[in-house]
Design a protein around this motif. Structure first.
Motif, mmCIF file in Angstrom:
data_model
loop_
_atom_site.group_PDB
_atom_site.id
_atom_site.type_symbol
_atom_site.label_atom_id
_atom_site.label_comp_id
_atom_site.label_asym_id
_atom_site.label_seq_id
_atom_site.Cartn_x
_atom_site.Cartn_y
_atom_site.Cartn_z
ATOM 1 N N THR A 37 34.267 -18.818 1.858
ATOM 2 C CA THR A 37 33.213 -17.591 1.864
ATOM 3 C C THR A 37 34.130 -16.528 1.312
ATOM 4 O OG1 THR A 37 34.137 -16.676 4.035
ATOM 5 C CG2 THR A 37 32.184 -18.201 3.949
ATOM 6 N N LYS A 44 35.447 -17.820 -5.652
ATOM 7 C CA LYS A 44 34.582 -18.790 -4.857
ATOM 8 C C LYS A 44 34.258 -19.921 -6.035
ATOM 9 C CE LYS A 44 31.605 -17.006 -2.477
ATOM 10 N NZ LYS A 44 31.573 -15.658 -3.532
ATOM 11 N N THR A 197 29.774 -20.452 -0.278
ATOM 12 C CA THR A 197 28.814 -19.701 0.281
ATOM 13 C C THR A 197 29.086 -18.382 0.810
ATOM 14 O OG1 THR A 197 27.010 -19.793 1.951
ATOM 15 C CG2 THR A 197 29.272 -20.505 2.454
ATOM 16 N N HIS A 198 27.954 -17.537 0.682
ATOM 17 C CA HIS A 198 28.241 -16.037 0.842
ATOM 18 C C HIS A 198 27.583 -15.953 2.441
ATOM 19 C CE1 HIS A 198 24.040 -16.025 -0.416
ATOM 20 N NE2 HIS A 198 24.021 -14.968 0.639
ATOM 21 N N ASP A 199 27.169 -16.825 2.873
ATOM 22 C CA ASP A 199 26.218 -16.973 4.070
ATOM 23 C C ASP A 199 27.261 -17.479 5.156
ATOM 24 O OD1 ASP A 199 24.657 -17.633 6.348
ATOM 25 O OD2 ASP A 199 22.990 -18.102 5.142
ATOM 26 N N HIS A 200 27.618 -16.570 6.110
ATOM 27 C CA HIS A 200 28.568 -16.924 7.124
ATOM 28 C C HIS A 200 28.070 -17.665 8.360
ATOM 29 C CE1 HIS A 200 31.856 -14.365 5.704
ATOM 30 N NE2 HIS A 200 30.895 -13.533 5.663
ATOM 31 N N GLU A 201 26.691 -17.853 8.491
ATOM 32 C CA GLU A 201 26.126 -18.646 9.425
ATOM 33 C C GLU A 201 26.142 -20.143 8.833
ATOM 34 O OE1 GLU A 201 24.661 -18.100 12.261
ATOM 35 O OE2 GLU A 201 25.507 -15.877 12.161
ATOM 36 N N ALA A 203 28.600 -21.097 6.608
ATOM 37 C CA ALA A 203 30.135 -21.651 6.843
ATOM 38 C C ALA A 203 30.492 -21.922 8.345
ATOM 39 C CB ALA A 203 30.763 -20.250 6.310
ATOM 40 N N ARG A 204 29.724 -21.354 9.291
ATOM 41 C CA ARG A 204 30.133 -21.941 10.648
ATOM 42 C C ARG A 204 29.846 -23.318 10.827
ATOM 43 N NH1 ARG A 204 27.785 -16.391 11.968
ATOM 44 N NH2 ARG A 204 29.587 -15.108 12.184
ATOM 45 N N ALA A 209 36.133 -23.330 8.148
ATOM 46 C CA ALA A 209 35.649 -22.162 7.278
ATOM 47 C C ALA A 209 36.716 -21.294 6.875
ATOM 48 C CB ALA A 209 34.747 -21.322 8.226
ATOM 49 N N ALA A 211 38.362 -18.329 4.120
ATOM 50 C CA ALA A 211 37.643 -16.899 3.125
ATOM 51 C C ALA A 211 38.750 -16.767 2.216
ATOM 52 C CB ALA A 211 37.597 -15.880 4.098
ATOM 53 N N ALA A 220 39.136 -18.408 9.144
ATOM 54 C CA ALA A 220 38.218 -17.558 9.913
ATOM 55 C C ALA A 220 38.784 -16.323 10.611
ATOM 56 C CB ALA A 220 36.942 -18.123 10.456
#
Length: 228
Positions: A37, A44, A197-201, A203-204, A209, A211, A220
């Motif tokens: 992320t 990225k 992805t920019h979506d942390h949900e 990425a989890r 994960a 950054a 993370a």
């Protein structure tokens, strides 16, 4: 423990006077999923381009399936990419005038697979991923297009599967279904998965994960990763 299908060592890259990466290191192993992320412009997608061999870094090595692609040029690079890397884009990037099976089989045909084997595997993958048969890909829903794109990325049995914002253009329900499918691929097909992805949900869902922070990768919890 499985061998790395992706091993990035000491990656350095600058563009427009700005240093995106400095001694960046990353490993992805067969059967493992890793999500990256970071804000827009953090590098990225540039990292994915380095892994694909589309951008040549200033320093470091990018080994895919045991070969340093920074040392390859022209046809050898294209062959190695075709055989060992599958790519899923944000909008699927299908040819709308072709059927889903034609879109998927085309990737295998370009890699030198026989027509019979290419179409047989394309049909099998699309059935596995739940894509309905249709004469034109333009009639598919957003989720069906992405599932077709995943099938196309898997057609040559790659060691490494890359995905660039694969759920960014989907509604919430479809996003979750595509994410479920995508993160199931390492276990089902024995490949490594690297998702940007920019979506942390999203990425989890990955095994790890990371950054993009400054010119390096951090876990993370904010701890600098170094070599994975």
């Amino acid at each position: 423990m499985s061998e790395p299908v992706l091993h990035v060592r000491g990656l350095g890259y600058a563009v427009g006077g700005r240093r995106l990466f400095e001694s960046l290191s990353l490993e992805v192993r067969a059967g493992e999923s890793v999500a990256i992320t970071g804000p827009s412009g953090s590098g990225k997608s540039t990292l994915l381009s380095c892994v694909l061999g589309l951008i040549r870094p200033d320093t470091g090595a990018v080994e895919v399936a045991g070969t340093d692609i920074t040392a390859l040029r022209g046809s050898p690079l294209a062959r190695h990419r075709s055989r060992h890397i599958g790519m899923v884009f944000q909008f699927g990037e299908l040819l709308p005038e072709l059927s889903p099976v034609d879109n998927v089989a085309l990737a295998a045909l370009l890699a030198g697979t026989s027509r019979r084997d290419a179409y047989s595997r394309a049909v099998s993958l699309l059935e596995e991923l739940g894509v309905p048969p249709t004469k034109s890909s333009e009639h598919l829903s957003g989720g069906e297009r992405q599932r077709t794109a995943v099938a196309r990325a898997l057609i040559n049995s790659p060691a490494l599967l890359l995905a660039d914002e694969p759920t960014g253009a989907l509604d919430a329900g479809t996003r979750d279904r595509v994410a479920d499918l995508l993160f199931d691929m390492p276990a089902r097909h024995g490949c490594g998965l690297l998702v940007v992805t920019h979506d942390h949900e999203i990425a989890r869902r990955a095994d790890r994960a990371l950054a993009v922070t400054g010119a390096a990768l951090s876990a993370a919890n904010g701890t600098e990763t170094g070599t994975q």
